[in-house]
Design an enzyme around this catalytic site. Structure first.
Site, short mmCIF file in Angstrom:
data_model
loop_
_atom_site.label_atom_id
_atom_site.label_comp_id
_atom_site.label_asym_id
_atom_site.label_seq_id
_atom_site.Cartn_x
_atom_site.Cartn_y
_atom_site.Cartn_z
N SER A 1 0.85 -1.18 0.00
CA SER A 1 0.00 0.00 0.00
C SER A 1 0.89 1.23 0.00
CB SER A 1 -0.90 0.02 1.23
OG SER A 1 -1.73 1.17 1.24
N ARG B 1 -0.18 -3.83 -7.14
CA ARG B 1 -1.46 -4.44 -6.76
C ARG B 1 -2.59 -3.57 -7.27
NH1 ARG B 1 -3.82 -3.87 -0.86
NH2 ARG B 1 -5.64 -4.16 -2.18
N THR C 1 -7.22 1.75 4.45
CA THR C 1 -6.84 0.84 5.52
C THR C 1 -7.74 1.03 6.73
OG1 THR C 1 -4.54 0.86 4.77
CG2 THR C 1 -4.95 0.07 7.00
N CYS D 1 0.22 -5.54 -17.67
CA CYS D 1 0.79 -6.39 -16.63
C CYS D 1 2.09 -5.77 -16.12
CB CYS D 1 1.06 -7.79 -17.16
SG CYS D 1 1.87 -8.86 -15.94
N CYS E 1 4.13 -13.76 -11.57
CA CYS E 1 2.90 -13.09 -11.14
C CYS E 1 3.04 -12.44 -9.76
CB CYS E 1 1.75 -14.09 -11.12
SG CYS E 1 0.16 -13.38 -10.68
N CYS F 1 -1.45 -9.15 -8.63
CA CYS F 1 -2.09 -7.83 -8.62
C CYS F 1 -3.53 -7.90 -9.13
CB CYS F 1 -1.28 -6.84 -9.44
SG CYS F 1 -1.37 -7.07 -11.24
N CYS G 1 -4.92 -8.50 -14.79
CA CYS G 1 -5.35 -9.26 -15.97
C CYS G 1 -6.80 -9.72 -15.84
CB CYS G 1 -4.43 -10.45 -16.20
SG CYS G 1 -4.24 -11.54 -14.78
#
Length: 593
Positions: free
Chosen positions: A83, A338, A374, A528, A562, A565, A568
């Protein structure tokens, strides 16, 4: 109330080791090999993020005798947590009021200088006014993955069982009456060919009276629940952003502890929603007092240009004089990415379902204009836990924590999100109209506008055909300020067992070459942030007896890259890619992100 079957091999309390499933004892695996011998809890939380850990802690505070467990797909708690993070402590003050007095609480730099937004052009910057609701007074710059590790220790001290390295694969659903009664994990030790390997361990079933889904953005179990119980039928389509982030160590001469900077404009075009951030803080946990700077860029995934690269935009943004002067003599330490929910109030689905509830980013409580989620995620977990405990006190608990939705509606979460509900939809007309409307909504209406705008469409439908665009230019890597994706990917600690089935599923294997590449220019290879998707020449077929001069292009999926995140799964224009959880413990290993 379901009875307890506590695992003795993992231990209890704060000294419990976080172990990968491959190191669990054979006895534990045999115990969990059938439905009849499933682990049993009162409350099961899927996801050891801020929402899930807050829910588990609150449950034990409300009902100490409750049997509570958390499943976490990362190799350890915090490994998959990324984050910004400019942290608002409101929920943490409610959950654990004495957190400031704990010397083991991770680095938390008080915000001392808040420049909410610079409007950037290629060479210049223009300060924008900071609305009161977006100020960071009394907030802290933190490493969220370190905060979750600290929260995990608080949970373990209350006898919460935490199982890292276990990915939830499917919801367990009783059909008569229809109700979720737990989760089954992935099997461990399946080869790429789908056959068990020598280290095979069967799926583990965990039964619970209530299951809280705290998987974060676009969770796989959350998607199952939303589709099964039609939780999103009455809400707007969820909208998402993709955030790419780097952590730098910089010289003291350019470091400004507690400084917060956000930018809009360049290098994004006027039709693409997004912005960037730079946070200065110090690492107090290691004792080194390193001067750290977190930088990142978030791009709304409703952008139109299929050739746009969020990763490339971050690299380009760092070349701006305002940013370069801070990073030029620094050292890049860590990288990650992410997705995050941006739909806000209009996109919140029905939050309770038979046997469980959605909490945190599984439901989408991010306050987009405030750039914070958060605190709302933590509060939602606390509210859900309180409602579950109220039911667990009854001789016959109800099928679902039905009071959760009403309690949520009356909470400060919804009050906060309702007040800013129209700001994100205002940017669908572009950056400048969006900024103008945001000013009107904030200063004139003060969140009480007599209308609520709709988002109207899912992000993937915004993607246009490639022949309308030129491929954007990005700076060439110099490996000092600008880096290629694979070099940066190594800094994320990402690792997957290579000999396992690909967790990125194609509904129709022919669509990438038949539709995505010729019509959209192969957008997978651009959005990506981990170079998972590549279009490459297909190797010749040795069985073919004919010779052809035509080169066949095929999509190659490098699933081992990968970052989880989920971009895709969200942005694919034909919705042909489905992200599923890989073998537990795989993925990134963030340490200070």
């Amino acid at each position: 109330m379901l009875g307890l079957f506590r695992s003795t091999s993992l231990g209890t309390g704060p000294s419990r080791p976080r172990r990968n499933p491959c190191t669990l004892s054979p006895l534990w695996q045999r115990r969990c090999s059938s439905e009849a011998e499933a682990l049993r809890y009162d409350l099961l939380v899927v996801g050891a993020g801020p929402a899930g850990l807050s829910a588990a802690i609150r449950a034990k505070q409300c009902l100490p005798e409750a049997r509570v467990a958390i499943l976490e797909k990362g190799s350890e708690v915090g490994a998959h947590i990324l984050s910004g993070n400019c942290f608002e402590p409101r929920a943490l003050d409610e959950l654990l009021p004495n957190w400031r007095q704990d010397p083991k609480f991770p680095a938390h730099e008080p915000v001392t200088h808040d420049q909410f937004a610079l409007f950037l052009s290629h060479r210049r910057q223009l300060p924008l006014p900071v609305p009161h609701l977006m100020r960071n007074d009394a907030n802290y710059i933190v490493s969220l993955c370190q905060v979750t590790r600290w929260l995990a220790k608080q949970a373990e001290a209350l006898a919460v069982d935490i199982y890292p390295g276990f990915a939830g694969a499917r919801l367990l659903v009783d059909e008569n009456p229809t109700r979720v009664y737990g989760v089954a994990t992935n099997a461990f030790g399946i080869g790429r060919d789908g056959r068990p390997k020598p280290n095979y361990a069967p799926p583990v079933s965990i039964h619970a009276t209530y299951t809280l889904l705290a998987e974060g953005c676009r969770g796989s179990l959350t998607r199952q629940a939303i589709e099964r119980f039609r939780l999103a039928d009455a809400s707007e389509p969820q909208s998402y952003g993709l955030g790419v982030k780097e952590l730098w160590r910089v010289p003291a001469s350019v470091h400004q502890p507690g400084s917060v900077l956000h930018t809009v404009g360049w290098p994004l075009d006027m039709r693409t929603y997004g912005g960037s951030f730079m946070y200065h803080f110090r690492d107090r946990i290691s004792g080194s007092m390193e001067n750290l700077v977190a930088v990142g860029l978030v791009v709304g995934l409703d952008y139109e240009n299929p050739l746009l690269s969020p990763y490339g935009l971050l690299q380009k943004w760092k070349t701006h004089d305002q940013i370069r002067r801070v990073l030029a003599q620094g050292e890049l330490l860590e990288y990650g990415a992410r997705c995050l929910n941006e739909g806000g109030y209009q996109s919140i689905p029905q939050v309770a379902f038979p046997g469980g509830a959605l909490i945190g980013c599984s439901a989408g409580f991010l306050n987009v204009p405030k750039l914070k989620g958060t605190h709302t995620a933590m509060k939602s977990g606390m509210l859900a836990a309180e409602c579950c405990c109220e039911e667990l006190r009854k001789p016959e608990p109800s099928p679902e924590p039905s009071q959760y939705a009403e309690t949520l509606r009356r909470s400060w979460i919804i009050e906060e999100l309702y007040a800013v509900r129209n700001i994100r939809p205002g940017f669908r007309w572009g950056l400048l109209p969006g900024l103008l409307h945001a000013a009107v909504d904030t200063y004139l209406w003060r969140g009480r506008a007599p209308y609520t705008w709709k988002l109207g469409r899912a992000d993937h439908t915004a993607t246009r055909l490639a022949d309308r665009y030129r491929r954007p230019s990005y700076p060439a890597p110099d490996q000092r300020l600008v880096f290629d994706i694979l070099t940066n990917l190594a800094r994320s600690g990402t690792n997957h067992e290579h000999d396992q089935p690909c967790h990125l599923k194609l509904k129709d294997p022919t669509i990438p070459e038949r539709v995505n590449l010729p019509l959209y220019g192969g957008p997978e290879q651009f959005y990506c942030p981990a170079k998972v998707y590549e279009y490459t020449p297909a190797p010749p077929d040795p069985a073919s007896k004919t010779t052809t001069t035509t080169t066949t292009i095929r999509l190659q999926i490098n699933a081992q890259n990968c970052l989880h995140c989920k971009a895709c799964d969200i942005k694919d224009p034909t919705q042909n890619i489905v992200w599923t959880p890989p073998e537990g413990g795989g993925g990134p290993r963030y340490s200070r992100m």
